[in-house]
Write a protein that holds these residues in place. Structure first.
Motif, PDB file in Angstrom:
ATOM      1  N   LYS A  45       0.820  -1.214   0.000  1.00 47.88           N
ATOM      2  CA  LYS A  45       0.000   0.000   0.000  1.00 47.88           C
ATOM      3  C   LYS A  45       0.852   1.261   0.000  1.00 47.88           C
ATOM      4  O   LYS A  45       0.414   2.309  -0.470  1.00 47.88           O
ATOM      5  CB  LYS A  45      -0.949   0.003   1.199  1.00 47.88           C
ATOM      6  CG  LYS A  45      -2.099  -0.963   0.994  1.00 47.88           C
ATOM      7  CD  LYS A  45      -3.098  -0.922   2.113  1.00 47.88           C
ATOM      8  CE  LYS A  45      -4.163  -1.979   1.882  1.00 47.88           C
ATOM      9  NZ  LYS A  45      -5.001  -2.155   3.066  1.00 47.88           N
ATOM     10  N   ILE A  48       2.000   2.657  -3.763  1.00 44.56           N
ATOM     11  CA  ILE A  48       1.193   3.552  -4.595  1.00 44.56           C
ATOM     12  C   ILE A  48       0.589   4.669  -3.755  1.00 44.56           C
ATOM     13  O   ILE A  48      -0.399   5.296  -4.143  1.00 44.56           O
ATOM     14  CB  ILE A  48       0.093   2.802  -5.372  1.00 44.56           C
ATOM     15  CG1 ILE A  48      -0.735   1.937  -4.441  1.00 44.56           C
ATOM     16  CG2 ILE A  48       0.686   1.964  -6.480  1.00 44.56           C
ATOM     17  CD1 ILE A  48      -1.960   1.347  -5.123  1.00 44.56           C
ATOM     18  N   GLY A  49       1.178   4.884  -2.592  1.00 45.51           N
ATOM     19  CA  GLY A  49       0.772   6.042  -1.800  1.00 45.51           C
ATOM     20  C   GLY A  49      -0.573   5.914  -1.102  1.00 45.51           C
ATOM     21  O   GLY A  49      -1.143   6.920  -0.692  1.00 45.51           O
ATOM     22  N   LEU A  50      -1.086   4.692  -0.965  1.00 45.36           N
ATOM     23  CA  LEU A  50      -2.338   4.538  -0.215  1.00 45.36           C
ATOM     24  C   LEU A  50      -2.090   4.755   1.267  1.00 45.36           C
ATOM     25  O   LEU A  50      -2.979   5.175   2.000  1.00 45.36           O
ATOM     26  CB  LEU A  50      -2.949   3.149  -0.439  1.00 45.36           C
ATOM     27  CG  LEU A  50      -3.405   2.823  -1.851  1.00 45.36           C
ATOM     28  CD1 LEU A  50      -3.977   1.422  -1.924  1.00 45.36           C
ATOM     29  CD2 LEU A  50      -4.442   3.823  -2.328  1.00 45.36           C
ATOM     30  N   GLU A  70      -2.599  13.804  -2.726  1.00 45.19           N
ATOM     31  CA  GLU A  70      -3.419  12.755  -3.339  1.00 45.19           C
ATOM     32  C   GLU A  70      -3.639  12.957  -4.846  1.00 45.19           C
ATOM     33  O   GLU A  70      -3.502  12.031  -5.632  1.00 45.19           O
ATOM     34  CB  GLU A  70      -4.761  12.717  -2.602  1.00 45.19           C
ATOM     35  CG  GLU A  70      -5.708  11.629  -3.030  1.00 45.19           C
ATOM     36  CD  GLU A  70      -5.385  10.259  -2.440  1.00 45.19           C
ATOM     37  OE1 GLU A  70      -4.551  10.167  -1.522  1.00 45.19           O
ATOM     38  OE2 GLU A  70      -5.960   9.272  -2.934  1.00 45.19           O
ATOM     39  N   ARG A  71      -3.943  14.181  -5.248  1.00 41.28           N
ATOM     40  CA  ARG A  71      -4.264  14.388  -6.668  1.00 41.28           C
ATOM     41  C   ARG A  71      -3.057  14.256  -7.580  1.00 41.28           C
ATOM     42  O   ARG A  71      -3.198  13.987  -8.767  1.00 41.28           O
ATOM     43  CB  ARG A  71      -4.904  15.767  -6.880  1.00 41.28           C
ATOM     44  CG  ARG A  71      -6.314  15.809  -6.346  1.00 41.28           C
ATOM     45  CD  ARG A  71      -7.061  17.055  -6.756  1.00 41.28           C
ATOM     46  NE  ARG A  71      -8.291  17.144  -5.979  1.00 41.28           N
ATOM     47  CZ  ARG A  71      -9.406  16.507  -6.283  1.00 41.28           C
ATOM     48  NH1 ARG A  71      -9.462  15.767  -7.369  1.00 41.28           N
ATOM     49  NH2 ARG A  71     -10.466  16.605  -5.517  1.00 41.28           N
ATOM     50  N   THR A  74      -2.118  10.492  -9.063  1.00 44.02           N
ATOM     51  CA  THR A  74      -2.892   9.834 -10.117  1.00 44.02           C
ATOM     52  C   THR A  74      -2.008   9.240 -11.210  1.00 44.02           C
ATOM     53  O   THR A  74      -2.193   8.095 -11.615  1.00 44.02           O
ATOM     54  CB  THR A  74      -3.868  10.843 -10.751  1.00 44.02           C
ATOM     55  OG1 THR A  74      -4.562  11.489  -9.698  1.00 44.02           O
ATOM     56  CG2 THR A  74      -4.849  10.157 -11.657  1.00 44.02           C
ATOM     57  N   ARG A  77      -0.321   6.149 -10.100  1.00 41.96           N
ATOM     58  CA  ARG A  77      -1.264   5.034  -9.910  1.00 41.96           C
ATOM     59  C   ARG A  77      -1.761   4.471 -11.237  1.00 41.96           C
ATOM     60  O   ARG A  77      -2.139   3.308 -11.313  1.00 41.96           O
ATOM     61  CB  ARG A  77      -2.436   5.503  -9.048  1.00 41.96           C
ATOM     62  CG  ARG A  77      -2.002   5.712  -7.611  1.00 41.96           C
ATOM     63  CD  ARG A  77      -3.105   6.321  -6.802  1.00 41.96           C
ATOM     64  NE  ARG A  77      -2.683   6.489  -5.414  1.00 41.96           N
ATOM     65  CZ  ARG A  77      -3.331   7.240  -4.541  1.00 41.96           C
ATOM     66  NH1 ARG A  77      -4.423   7.873  -4.900  1.00 41.96           N
ATOM     67  NH2 ARG A  77      -2.887   7.348  -3.309  1.00 41.96           N
ATOM     68  N   ARG A  78      -1.799   5.308 -12.269  1.00 42.50           N
ATOM     69  CA  ARG A  78      -2.215   4.782 -13.577  1.00 42.50           C
ATOM     70  C   ARG A  78      -1.154   3.854 -14.149  1.00 42.50           C
ATOM     71  O   ARG A  78      -1.446   2.996 -14.965  1.00 42.50           O
ATOM     72  CB  ARG A  78      -2.474   5.943 -14.550  1.00 42.50           C
ATOM     73  CG  ARG A  78      -3.620   6.830 -14.129  1.00 42.50           C
ATOM     74  CD  ARG A  78      -4.897   6.526 -14.914  1.00 42.50           C
ATOM     75  NE  ARG A  78      -6.071   7.011 -14.206  1.00 42.50           N
ATOM     76  CZ  ARG A  78      -6.664   8.178 -14.436  1.00 42.50           C
ATOM     77  NH1 ARG A  78      -6.203   8.971 -15.360  1.00 42.50           N
ATOM     78  NH2 ARG A  78      -7.718   8.529 -13.751  1.00 42.50           N
ATOM     79  N   MET A  82      -2.900  -2.554  -8.845  1.00 40.46           N
ATOM     80  CA  MET A  82      -2.775  -3.292  -7.593  1.00 40.46           C
ATOM     81  C   MET A  82      -3.931  -4.254  -7.407  1.00 40.46           C
ATOM     82  O   MET A  82      -5.088  -3.879  -7.528  1.00 40.46           O
ATOM     83  CB  MET A  82      -2.730  -2.308  -6.420  1.00 40.46           C
ATOM     84  CG  MET A  82      -2.872  -2.989  -5.081  1.00 40.46           C
ATOM     85  SD  MET A  82      -1.931  -2.153  -3.805  1.00 40.46           S
ATOM     86  CE  MET A  82      -2.354  -3.159  -2.400  1.00 40.46           C
ATOM     87  N   PHE A 101     -14.616  -0.151 -15.451  1.00 42.35           N
ATOM     88  CA  PHE A 101     -14.267   1.061 -14.700  1.00 42.35           C
ATOM     89  C   PHE A 101     -12.866   1.607 -14.999  1.00 42.35           C
ATOM     90  O   PHE A 101     -12.731   2.778 -15.366  1.00 42.35           O
ATOM     91  CB  PHE A 101     -14.460   0.801 -13.202  1.00 42.35           C
ATOM     92  CG  PHE A 101     -14.320   2.016 -12.349  1.00 42.35           C
ATOM     93  CD1 PHE A 101     -15.393   2.868 -12.151  1.00 42.35           C
ATOM     94  CD2 PHE A 101     -13.111   2.325 -11.758  1.00 42.35           C
ATOM     95  CE1 PHE A 101     -15.259   4.001 -11.378  1.00 42.35           C
ATOM     96  CE2 PHE A 101     -12.969   3.462 -10.979  1.00 42.35           C
ATOM     97  CZ  PHE A 101     -14.050   4.305 -10.782  1.00 42.35           C
ATOM     98  N   PRO A 102     -11.804   0.767 -14.876  1.00 43.30           N
ATOM     99  CA  PRO A 102     -10.467   1.316 -15.147  1.00 43.30           C
ATOM    100  C   PRO A 102     -10.324   1.814 -16.583  1.00 43.30           C
ATOM    101  O   PRO A 102      -9.654   2.824 -16.822  1.00 43.30           O
ATOM    102  CB  PRO A 102      -9.517   0.146 -14.910  1.00 43.30           C
ATOM    103  CG  PRO A 102     -10.309  -0.919 -14.268  1.00 43.30           C
ATOM    104  CD  PRO A 102     -11.753  -0.633 -14.468  1.00 43.30           C
ATOM    105  N   GLU A 105     -12.038   5.141 -16.907  1.00 42.94           N
ATOM    106  CA  GLU A 105     -11.229   6.161 -16.245  1.00 42.94           C
ATOM    107  C   GLU A 105     -10.037   6.574 -17.105  1.00 42.94           C
ATOM    108  O   GLU A 105      -9.516   7.672 -16.970  1.00 42.94           O
ATOM    109  CB  GLU A 105     -10.748   5.686 -14.878  1.00 42.94           C
ATOM    110  CG  GLU A 105     -11.845   5.637 -13.833  1.00 42.94           C
ATOM    111  CD  GLU A 105     -12.560   6.965 -13.685  1.00 42.94           C
ATOM    112  OE1 GLU A 105     -11.888   8.013 -13.696  1.00 42.94           O
ATOM    113  OE2 GLU A 105     -13.803   6.963 -13.579  1.00 42.94           O
ATOM    114  N   ARG A 150      -9.474  -7.017 -13.105  1.00 42.47           N
ATOM    115  CA  ARG A 150      -9.619  -5.566 -13.045  1.00 42.47           C
ATOM    116  C   ARG A 150      -8.248  -4.887 -12.958  1.00 42.47           C
ATOM    117  O   ARG A 150      -8.060  -3.772 -13.446  1.00 42.47           O
ATOM    118  CB  ARG A 150     -10.478  -5.158 -11.838  1.00 42.47           C
ATOM    119  CG  ARG A 150     -10.805  -3.678 -11.822  1.00 42.47           C
ATOM    120  CD  ARG A 150     -11.652  -3.284 -10.647  1.00 42.47           C
ATOM    121  NE  ARG A 150     -10.925  -3.399  -9.396  1.00 42.47           N
ATOM    122  CZ  ARG A 150     -11.466  -3.237  -8.200  1.00 42.47           C
ATOM    123  NH1 ARG A 150     -12.770  -3.001  -8.088  1.00 42.47           N
ATOM    124  NH2 ARG A 150     -10.749  -3.354  -7.105  1.00 42.47           N
TER     125      ARG A 150
END
Ligand SMILES: Nc1ncnc2c1ncn2[C@@H]1O[C@H](COP(=O)(O)OP(=O)(O)OP(=O)(O)O)[C@@H](O)[C@H]1O
Ligand SMILES: [Mg+2]
Lengths: 246, 259
Positions: A45, A48-50, A70-71, A74, A77-78, A82, A101-102, A105, A150
């Motif tokens: 976690k 990816i900065g969770l 957080e923003r 992105t 994370r793309r 995970m 969904f992915p 996005e 996913r």
């Protein structure tokens, strides 16, 4: 491609990570082993900065992501997909919507392409034709595989697998192991695989890290690990607790 | 004792700080990220349209009993025909917004907190983040928009049904002459009263969503945590509505004076 430097993390008074340093090279597969509860999922976690580390750094493609808001995460994370240990499917959506969904996005709008990609991804995890089901109507192992679908459907450059084969039968596990290798060979995907399954570990790993007491206790190739005489490691590989029945 | 008061004050300030952060994040998402109108519209149906029944019933019964009580008092002074205007102005200025707010806080606030709370503890919120989607963009902003649209309409419906019910009680039941009743009702109810009700509804809607989303997003510790989220959301949102109503009544009276 991904590197951690001296990650430390505590939850309340409980220190989980006490200086974890890992590196995975572009196109390689790193397997992370360790006893249950030693903090493997927590490490993933962070990548990816969770979760934010108490100290230490995470570098992706040479750039520190620690401290990014957080923003700004992105883009990172793309690049990195995970698979959650719990699969974490969106339970208000069908399997199909979860997988779409992915892609949506990423800005893909053409339903024909989306449907093709969904069918292809479900094929890869051995669940063809399950598009319309609700996640609550799936078994644990099926949910895990939809989660896997996913994760890979967006074609990330790097994939983090949190126990990809736990709860699966030996045959399906084997096909997942091959899939992980195939993604690496064919698409050059960089992977980090957290697992308890020694078969997965030795099948997929270019490099293995063993976490114990909040640190990387061992790090080396699968052959070096097999040859190791360290007690923690031999016990782990052979599954010995030292307890007796009587 | 003093330290206890100090600690409560600190917790309260801390709580307001967290809410403010969420509001800032929602504003940033509203103006900085593409707005997900489809999700917002689905929430208008889910939260707005489905709340109509409870709000209408509340409005109707409140209007009916309020008309009856006003009539009992005013009848002694021979002011029967003023009943309609008193009921209508009070409904628009106070009762309509506050009561719809409380009812919607119970219905919508609880369901938002439970839904988002469940997503939080089952790692679905983390899954959203891992896919590069900000949870506020996806979960909070569409709901805020939906409530900004729905809540003023719900308040208007509540007031309309309250006035209708009060008419049915006053004219056919108590036999107040219709012409005088309607004349007073229309003369004394101004556009300012209506605007005030809509503004109040708008702000109450925002309070409900922000409080409920905040409770959901901070849910932790499995089922127990999810169980607490809706209860706390409803209690806090209801108190927030009552407090804000008090403030708005005085603040808005400057711009939209009664009478
Ligand atoms: N959000 C959290 N809050 C508090 N403690 C946490 C949290 N997440 C993890 N922990 C603690 O961190 C420790 C490591 O958890 P983690 O899930 O990483 O274990 P793991 O190595 O993945 O185990 P397993 O193999 O069973 O999945 C555990 O002791 C857990 O209690
Ligand atoms: Mg784990």
């Amino acid at each position: 491609m991904i590197e951690t430097r001296d990650l430390t993390k505590s939850f309340g008074s409980k220190a989980v990570l006490c200086g974890v340093s890992l590196t995975v090279q572009e196109g390689q597969t790193l397997v992370v082993l360790g006893r249950s509860g030693c903090g493997k999922s927590v490490v993933l976690k962070h990548l990816i900065g969770l979760l934010k580390p108490d100290s230490g750094e995470v570098l992706v493609d040479g750039e520190s992501i620690t401290g990014l808001p957080e923003r700004k995460l992105t883009d990172v994370r793309r690049k990195i997909g995970m698979l959650f240990q719990s699969a974490a499917l969106f339970d208000s959506m069908s399997v199909e919507e979860n997988l779409a969904f992915p892609l949506q996005e990423q800005g893909i709008r053409d339903m024909k392409i989306i449907n093709e990609r969904i069918a292809e991804a479900l094929e890869m995890v051995d669940l063809p034709g399950e598009q319309k089901k609700a996640p609550s109507a799936l078994s644990g192992g099926m949910r895990k595989r939809v989660g896997l679908a996913r994760t890979i459907i967006g074609k990330p450059r790097c994939i983090l697998y949190d126990e990809p084969t736990t709860g699966l039968d030996p045959v399906t596990s084997d096909s997942i192991n091959h899939m992980i290798r195939r993604l690496q060979r064919r698409l050059g995907v960089t992977s980090i695989v957290v697992t308890h399954d020694m078969k997965t570990a030795f099948h997929c790993a270019d490099h293995i890290a063993f976490i114990h007491e909040g640190r990387v206790h061992f790090s080396g190739t699968p052959d070096e690990m097999r040859a190791s005489k360290d007690k923690e490691i031999t016990d782990f590989i052979e599954g010995r607790s030292g307890d007796t029945d009587t | 004792m003093l330290t206890q008061i100090g600690r409560s004050l600190f917790l309260l300030l801390n709580y307001f700080g967290e809410l403010a952060q969420l509001v800032v994040e929602a504003l940033r998402s509203l103006f900085g990220a593409p707005v997900r109108w489809r999700l917002a519209m689905r929430q208008v149906v889910e939260m707005g349209a489905r709340s109509q029944l409870v709000v209408l019933v509340t409005g109707a019964f409140t209007g009916a009993v309020f008309a009856a009580q006003t009539f009992f008092q005013f009848h002694r002074f021979g002011m029967d025909s003023a009943v309609g205007s008193v009921v209508s102005v009070s409904l628009f200025r106070e009762l309509g917004p506050a009561l719809s707010g409380l009812m919607v806080a119970g219905r919508v606030g609880a369901s938002i907190a439970a839904e988002i709370g469940t997503m939080k503890v089952t790692e679905q919120v983390d899954a959203l983040r891992s896919l590069g989607v900000h949870p506020v963009d996806y979960l909070v902003t569409p709901r805020v928009l939906a409530m900004m649209i729905s809540m003023p309409l719900l308040v208007a419906e509540c007031c309309a049904f309250g006035i209708l019910a009060s008419y049915l009680v006053a004219v056919p039941v108590f036999g107040i002459p219709e012409a005088g009743y309607l004349k007073n009702l229309i003369n004394w109810t101004t556009g300012r009263d209506v605007i005030m009700s809509l503004i109040k509804g708008y702000f109450f809607g925002i309070v409900i969503v922000i409080v409920a989303c905040h409770q959901g997003l901070k849910a932790e510790n499995g089922a127990a945590g999810v169980g607490r989220a809706p209860t706390e959301a409803v209690v806090i949102a209801s108190l927030g509505i009552l407090g804000l109503n008090f403030i708005l009544t005085f603040a808005l009276n400057i711009f939209f004076p009664a009478g």
